[in-house]
Design an enzyme around this catalytic site. Structure first.
Site, short mmCIF file in Angstrom:
data_model
loop_
_atom_site.label_atom_id
_atom_site.label_comp_id
_atom_site.label_asym_id
_atom_site.label_seq_id
_atom_site.Cartn_x
_atom_site.Cartn_y
_atom_site.Cartn_z
N CYS A 153 -11.64 5.10 -28.94
CA CYS A 153 -12.91 5.80 -29.17
C CYS A 153 -13.73 5.92 -27.90
O CYS A 153 -14.78 5.28 -27.75
CB CYS A 153 -13.69 5.07 -30.25
SG CYS A 153 -12.72 4.99 -31.74
N GLU A 154 -13.23 6.66 -26.96
CA GLU A 154 -13.93 6.93 -25.69
C GLU A 154 -13.47 8.30 -25.21
O GLU A 154 -12.27 8.58 -25.24
CB GLU A 154 -13.48 5.94 -24.60
CG GLU A 154 -13.77 4.52 -24.89
CD GLU A 154 -14.67 3.87 -23.86
OE1 GLU A 154 -15.22 4.58 -23.00
OE2 GLU A 154 -14.81 2.65 -23.95
N TYR B 288 0.88 -1.05 -12.25
CA TYR B 288 -0.53 -1.03 -12.63
C TYR B 288 -0.76 -0.33 -13.97
O TYR B 288 -1.78 0.32 -14.17
CB TYR B 288 -1.38 -0.37 -11.52
CG TYR B 288 -1.25 -1.07 -10.19
CD1 TYR B 288 -1.70 -2.38 -10.04
CD2 TYR B 288 -0.64 -0.46 -9.10
CE1 TYR B 288 -1.57 -3.04 -8.83
CE2 TYR B 288 -0.50 -1.12 -7.89
CZ TYR B 288 -0.97 -2.41 -7.76
OH TYR B 288 -0.84 -3.06 -6.57
N GLY C 197 0.75 -1.25 0.00
CA GLY C 197 0.00 0.00 0.00
C GLY C 197 0.78 1.29 0.00
O GLY C 197 0.19 2.36 -0.23
N ARG D 68 -4.77 3.87 -15.87
CA ARG D 68 -4.99 4.52 -14.57
C ARG D 68 -5.72 5.86 -14.66
O ARG D 68 -6.61 6.13 -13.85
CB ARG D 68 -3.67 4.66 -13.79
CG ARG D 68 -2.96 3.33 -13.54
CD ARG D 68 -1.84 3.44 -12.52
NE ARG D 68 -2.36 3.69 -11.20
CZ ARG D 68 -2.35 4.86 -10.60
NH1 ARG D 68 -1.80 5.90 -11.20
NH2 ARG D 68 -2.88 5.00 -9.42
N PRO E 1 4.42 -5.28 -0.63
CA PRO E 1 4.42 -4.05 -1.42
C PRO E 1 4.39 -4.33 -2.91
O PRO E 1 5.03 -5.28 -3.38
CB PRO E 1 5.74 -3.37 -1.04
CG PRO E 1 6.63 -4.50 -0.63
CD PRO E 1 5.75 -5.60 -0.10
N GLY E 2 3.66 -3.53 -3.65
CA GLY E 2 3.62 -3.67 -5.10
C GLY E 2 4.11 -2.38 -5.74
O GLY E 2 5.27 -2.24 -6.13
N1 LLP Z 1 -1.64 -7.00 -1.06
C1 LLP Z 1 -2.92 -7.10 -1.44
C2 LLP Z 1 -3.78 -8.09 -0.82
C3 LLP Z 1 -3.41 -6.22 -2.42
O1 LLP Z 1 -4.69 -6.30 -2.79
C4 LLP Z 1 -2.55 -5.26 -3.02
C5 LLP Z 1 -3.03 -4.37 -4.06
C6 LLP Z 1 -1.21 -5.23 -2.61
C7 LLP Z 1 -0.80 -6.10 -1.61
C8 LLP Z 1 -0.22 -4.27 -3.18
O2 LLP Z 1 -0.58 -2.95 -2.94
P1 LLP Z 1 0.41 -1.76 -3.37
O3 LLP Z 1 1.64 -1.88 -2.53
O4 LLP Z 1 0.71 -1.94 -4.81
O5 LLP Z 1 -0.36 -0.54 -3.11
N2 LLP Z 1 -4.80 -0.70 -9.78
C9 LLP Z 1 -4.74 0.25 -8.69
C10 LLP Z 1 -4.12 -0.37 -7.46
C11 LLP Z 1 -4.83 -1.63 -7.01
C12 LLP Z 1 -4.22 -2.25 -5.80
C13 LLP Z 1 -4.78 -3.61 -5.59
N3 LLP Z 1 -4.24 -4.33 -4.48
C14 LLP Z 1 -3.98 1.48 -9.15
O6 LLP Z 1 -3.54 1.54 -10.29
O7 LLP Z 1 -3.85 2.45 -8.40
#
Ligand code: LLP
Length: 424
Positions: free
Chosen positions: A352-353, A380, A246, A322, A284-285
């Protein structure tokens, strides 16, 4: 002009030309065409290093949430750096194993795991299932019993804290589809401990994404630790605590805490509450890959409109969804800045949007044929790209110093039609 760019020092101008590490983006665009995703390996490793510094001396496992960017070579970078992975589908599991991850370093999150995915993950020997509902627990118990492989489980609890981010990416509030309600958690843990085929291993939470403040994490940690105390008092030991992912990145003017600073604060709280020696997991993603990537796009046409100018580029919402999905802001900068008076443009794609825009009211000194970079595009973007309007997904290049590796070729029309069948 360089220091402010998100992704700097790995993404920056040198003599008025935009580089990723030692590679000039204009050269990559000429060679591979546009739209083109370019990632810096060093930027990914430096983002990872901030977490590793934060956890120095702790029993901690960083499980990269691969949904942020699941390209094989990106996964390889993290696997080689010793990361674990958080997967949310059987597809992600297969993908990350193909990239060289160890099954024992994988955790499996998500609200809707199928029996097939559970069997797959059990046979692979993953570290833990993050279970999100009582029914999922029951089904996992059945599948584990059928396959004769014990399932290690952690329950994802919903701490009901506000992550102070976009509502579509808030996940830890009451009323969200995610996790098990805080007040139900102890009862569901008792159930988990009593079901055959399951071994309770940990607890986890994930409150949302693009979080830029420390306080929601501290609140979530307190709520989770309260539960750990209650669950252990009920005789169910909790071996690991997983605080999810997050942490936000810089797209525009955000000032998220660096990962090591965030974790200094969180570990201090953990120590103060007597949980400092627990095994910790995080997922973390975005913060590992977001600022490491850019999307290079060419200006196809400049179109003066009534009250608005449009800069029509060859990247679109299918490549970079996004802005269309969340009204997200990504900086858009020229690869080779021009002199002259800037004008204000909406930067839009060919789809086309009306929702197909990448940036609104951007000041650009631009001409047809110029190249632009959409910044902070490592997370993402490609992983959410689609073939809408029968557009092939872009080429991806991973830069390592002065070397550029093509890690995915542009999809052509044959790729897109491969699984389709004409009527007899
Ligand atoms: N763990 C779980 C269970 C999750 O659902 C997520 C992200 C993460 C970890 C990683 O979160 P991060 O560190 O990346 O914030 N597509 C959206 C973000 C969707 C996040 C979904 N879950 C965007 O482009 O902002």
């Amino acid at each position: 002009m360089s220091a402010q760019l998100p992704g700097a020092p790995h993404v920056q101008y040198r003599s008025e030309e935009l580089f990723v590490e030692e590679v000039r983006l204009a050269d990559l665009a000429r060679e591979h065409g546009t739209p083109l995703f370019v990632y810096s390996r060093a930027a990914m490793l430096s983002a990872l290093a901030a977490y590793q510094r934060g956890f120095a001396g702790r029993k901690a496992k960083i499980c990269y949430a691969m949904k942020a960017n699941s390209s094989l070579a990106v996964l390889q970078v993290f696997a080689r750096a010793g990361c674990g992975f958080d997967v949310v589908s059987g597809g992600e599991l297969e993908r990350v194993l193909a990239a060289g991850a160890r099954a024992g370093d994988i955790i499996f999150s998500g609200v809707g795991k199928t029996r097939r995915e559970m069997r797959w993950a059990l046979k692979a020997g993953i570290h833990c299932f993050n279970v999100e509902s009582e029914q999922e627990l029951e089904v996992l118990s059945e599948v584990a019993t059928e396959t004769g492989i014990e399932a290690p489980v952690s329950l994802r609890v919903n701490p009901d804290v506000n992550p102070l981010t976009h509502p579509y990416i808030s996940t830890g509030l009451k009323g969200s589809k995610f996790g098990i309600a805080h007040k139900e958690a102890l009862r569901v843990y008792r159930r988990a401990a009593s079901l055959p085929g399951l071994r309770v291993l940990g607890i986890d939470c994930h409150i949302g994404s693009q979080i830029t403040q420390v306080s929601p994490y501290l609140d979530a940690m307190d709520r989770v630790l309260d539960l750990v105390t209650a669950i252990e008092a009920a005789g169910i030991p909790i071996a690991h605590i997983d605080f999810g992912g997050g942490l936000g990145i810089v797209y525009h003017v955000e000032q998220p805490p660096p990962a090591d600073v965030l974790w200094q604060r969180l570990l201090a709280r953990l120590d103060a509450r007597g949980f400092g020696d627990r095994q910790l997991l995080i997922e973390p993603g975005r913060s590992l890959v977001g600022n490491a990537g850019v999307c290079v796009t060419e200006i196809l046409y400049l179109k003066p409109g009534e009250g608005k100018n449009f800069c029509i580029v060859d990247a679109a919402m299918n490549d970079l969804p996004r802005p269309a999905m969340y009204e997200a802001f990504h900086q858009i900068v020229p690869l080779q800045p021009r002199g002259g008076k800037p004008a204000s443009y909406d930067v839009v794609g060919p789809v086309c949007e009306s929702g197909d825009w990448l940036g609104r009211d951007r000041k650009l000194t631009a001409q047809r044929g110029d190249l632009l970079a959409v910044l902070s595009a490592g997370a993402y973007c490609m992983s959410m790209a689609s073939n809408y309007n029968t557009r092939g997904r872009p080429t991806e290049v991973l830069v390592d110093g002065s070397t550029a590796h093509v890690i995915r070729e542009r999809e052509d029309i044959a790729d897109q039609m491969r699984k389709e069948k004409l009527l007899p």
